[in-house]
Design an enzyme around this catalytic site. Structure first.
Site, PDB file in Angstrom:
ATOM      1  CG  ASP A  88     -37.088 -30.970  10.635  1.00 18.83           C
ATOM      2  OD1 ASP A  88     -35.936 -31.432  10.584  1.00 18.83           O
ATOM      3  OD2 ASP A  88     -38.023 -30.866   9.957  1.00 18.83           O
ATOM      4  CD  GLU A  95     -21.208   2.474  14.384  1.00 18.99           C
ATOM      5  OE1 GLU A  95     -20.112   3.185  14.879  1.00 18.99           O
ATOM      6  OE2 GLU A  95     -21.017   2.345  13.306  1.00 18.99           O
ATOM      7  NE  ARG A 148     -11.171   1.785  13.603  1.00 19.83           N
ATOM      8  CZ  ARG A 148     -11.892   2.606  14.213  1.00 19.83           C
ATOM      9  NH1 ARG A 148     -12.166   2.651  15.448  1.00 19.83           N
ATOM     10  NH2 ARG A 148     -12.528   3.644  13.459  1.00 19.83           N
ATOM     11  NE  ARG A 161     -10.929   7.435  17.405  1.00 25.28           N
ATOM     12  CZ  ARG A 161     -11.595   6.542  18.365  1.00 25.28           C
ATOM     13  NH1 ARG A 161     -12.348   5.710  17.933  1.00 25.28           N
ATOM     14  NH2 ARG A 161     -11.377   6.977  19.449  1.00 25.28           N
ATOM     15  CD  GLU A 188     -21.055   2.628  19.313  1.00 23.87           C
ATOM     16  OE1 GLU A 188     -20.257   2.450  20.546  1.00 23.87           O
ATOM     17  OE2 GLU A 188     -20.656   2.980  18.244  1.00 23.87           O
ATOM     18  CG  HIS A 208     -15.364  -0.443  16.183  1.00 27.56           C
ATOM     19  ND1 HIS A 208     -15.218   0.691  16.499  1.00 27.56           N
ATOM     20  CD2 HIS A 208     -15.387  -0.260  14.707  1.00 27.56           C
ATOM     21  CE1 HIS A 208     -15.259   1.701  15.384  1.00 27.56           C
ATOM     22  NE2 HIS A 208     -15.607   0.940  14.350  1.00 27.56           N
ATOM     23  CD  GLU A 254     -21.552   6.242  15.806  1.00 24.60           C
ATOM     24  OE1 GLU A 254     -21.039   6.708  15.222  1.00 24.60           O
ATOM     25  OE2 GLU A 254     -20.673   5.710  16.903  1.00 24.60           O
ATOM     26  CD  GLU A 276     -16.624   0.235  20.700  1.00 22.40           C
ATOM     27  OE1 GLU A 276     -16.777   1.194  19.605  1.00 22.40           O
ATOM     28  OE2 GLU A 276     -15.682   0.346  21.476  1.00 22.40           O
TER      29      GLU A 276
END
Length: 444
Positions: A53, A134, A335, A316, A196, A245, A189, A132
């Site tokens: 359904d 986390e 990212r 970064r 991670e 990421h 992490e 990636e």
């Protein structure tokens, strides 16, 4: 990836004493749904004749058009390692079809396949994705309900005894390996109780299947350790949030089209256009890739969460980074995403944005190699660095203005997604938070 036939699955199910099979699919909000059947119905399921359904699933169909079929992808056959040896359980990931035998417009997995077909019509053979995600491991209370009580005081790459969640994380990684994942790395992490586990890239659909399976495994194994695995983007103030990421690359028969050995930086024209497309549509796809009210608490909090639309190499702080590997491993790292995103929708949006960059031959701006978090507003304006939306409300406005990302979702999913998220924002914005009480009650 293992390849199975109908006969293989029936034979394995009998030999391994599988008694129950979960036919899994994903709704528009990214939640895994399933219909569990006994193996006496397995043949019918493998023939795509299992009906359910659809009106009971968020964003699918109205009650008067509710009959839908689940058609399993044979190659997703997996036996759950944690099931009872005397009555094992397995799963098959399914695509959703309508009563006319056509892929359902509201099925995120089928929708991603539609965008991949557009890619193939442009003579590309595959789009690889290395995610990636986390997550946090928090303690459960006496009733077994999740809390935000941290389970360790560890930091980036810390080891036991500081990282007391190590056993749970190791068992999650081991379980993933048992069901066919190639785990590349497992570590603590930056935040306390944050972790991670990285696994090998795959084609877009398989990678999204893997994200959903990973979440299921993490939550299941965490429970065995009296913990709760959460992929909520920002569960705690003042601590790094959960990102996801996306490492992406595009291929033709000759190999990775992102690499050009004759280019100064090893980046092809296709890659530059693809990256430019991602940056061009970054505001438009943010609601899809960061779909919760809470997502914007992560993006606005620092801790390397990218909120600026720019690209660079090693830096970064921008939204888009180019890892140093070249040749077949040349890729772009997007990212800004977080793991609350529906992976099928997020991948469709990112891929469509990049393909639009190639189609329109959008020129890539120069890289921003400074720490953008330390740049002034004036400096960012000089470098042509825009901000991502700061709330779910502004992200939905950006989505409403971006026809390309709407096309990536398809009309049905776009309308249902936009409607659901607008309700979420309205519910949130009418709430009174403890911060407001503390800040205003005495002073006004």
């Amino acid at each position: 990836m293992d390849e199975y036939t109908r006969e293989d699955i029936i034979r394995i199910a009998e030999a391994e004493n599988v008694r129950y099979v979960r036919l899994q699919f994903t709704d528009i909000l990214g939640t895994i749904k399933n219909v569990e059947i006994p193996t006496t119905q397995l043949g019918k399921a493998l023939d795509g004749e299992m009906m359910f359904d659809g009106s009971s699933i968020e964003g699918f169909v109205r009650v008067e058009e509710s009959d839908m079929f689940l058609k399993p992808d044979f190659n997703t056959w997996r036996i759950f390692p944690w099931s009872d040896d005397n009555a094992k359980s397995a799963r098959l990931i399914c695509d959703v079809y309508d009563i006319n035998g056509e892929p359902f417009d509201g099925d995120p997995r089928s929708n991603l396949k539609r965008v991949i077909k557009e890619m193939e019509e442009m003579d590309y053979t595959s789009f690889n994705l290395g995610p990636e995600p986390e997550f946090f491991l928090f303690k459960l209370d006496k009733e077994g309900n999740p809390t935000t009580e941290m389970n360790d005081e560890g930091g980036y790459f810390d080891l036991a005894p500081i990282d007391s969640s190590e056993d749970a994380r190791r068992e999650i990684a081991r379980t993933l390996e048992e069901i066919g994942f190639e785990v590349e790395m497992s570590h603590h992490e930056a935040g306390p109780s944050q972790h991670e586990i990285s696994f090998k890239y795959a084609d877009a659909v398989t990678a999204c299947d893997n994200i959903q399976t990973f979440k299921l495994v993490a939550k299941t194994i965490a429970r065995k350790h009296n913990l709760h695995a959460t992929f909520m983007p920002k569960p705690l103030y003042g601590i790094a949030g959960n990102g996801m990421h996306f490492n992406v690359s595009l291929f033709k028969e000759g190999g990775n089209v992102f690499y050009d050995e004759n280019d100064e930086f090893g980046l092809s024209g296709d890659m530059r256009h693809f990256m430019a497309g991602i940056l061009e549509h970054a505001r438009g796809f943010t609601a899809v890739c960061n779909p919760l009210v809470n997502s914007y608490k992560r993006l606005q909090s620092g801790f390397e969460a990218p909120k600026y639309i720019a690209w660079s190499g090693r830096n970064r702080t921008p939204l888009l980074r180019i890892p140093s590997a070249r040749g077949a491993a040349t890729r772009a790292e997007v990212r800004s995403l977080d793991p609350s995103a529906n992976p099928y929708l997020a991948t469709a949006a990112v891929l469509k944005a990049g393909l639009d960059g190639i189609k329109q031959e959008i020129e890539l701006d120069t890289p921003v190699n400074q720490n953008i978090f330390k740049m002034s507003k004036k400096e960012r304006e000089i470098e042509n660095v825009e901000d991502l939306p700061t709330t779910l409300y502004t992200a939905l406005k950006a989505l409403k203005e971006d026809d390309v990302i709407q096309e990536a979702l398809g009309e049905h999913i776009y309308k249902q997604f936009y409607k659901n998220k607008s309700v979420e924002w309205n519910m949130y914005s009418s709430q009174i938070s403890q911060w407001e009480i503390d800040e205003y009650l005495k002073n006004y």
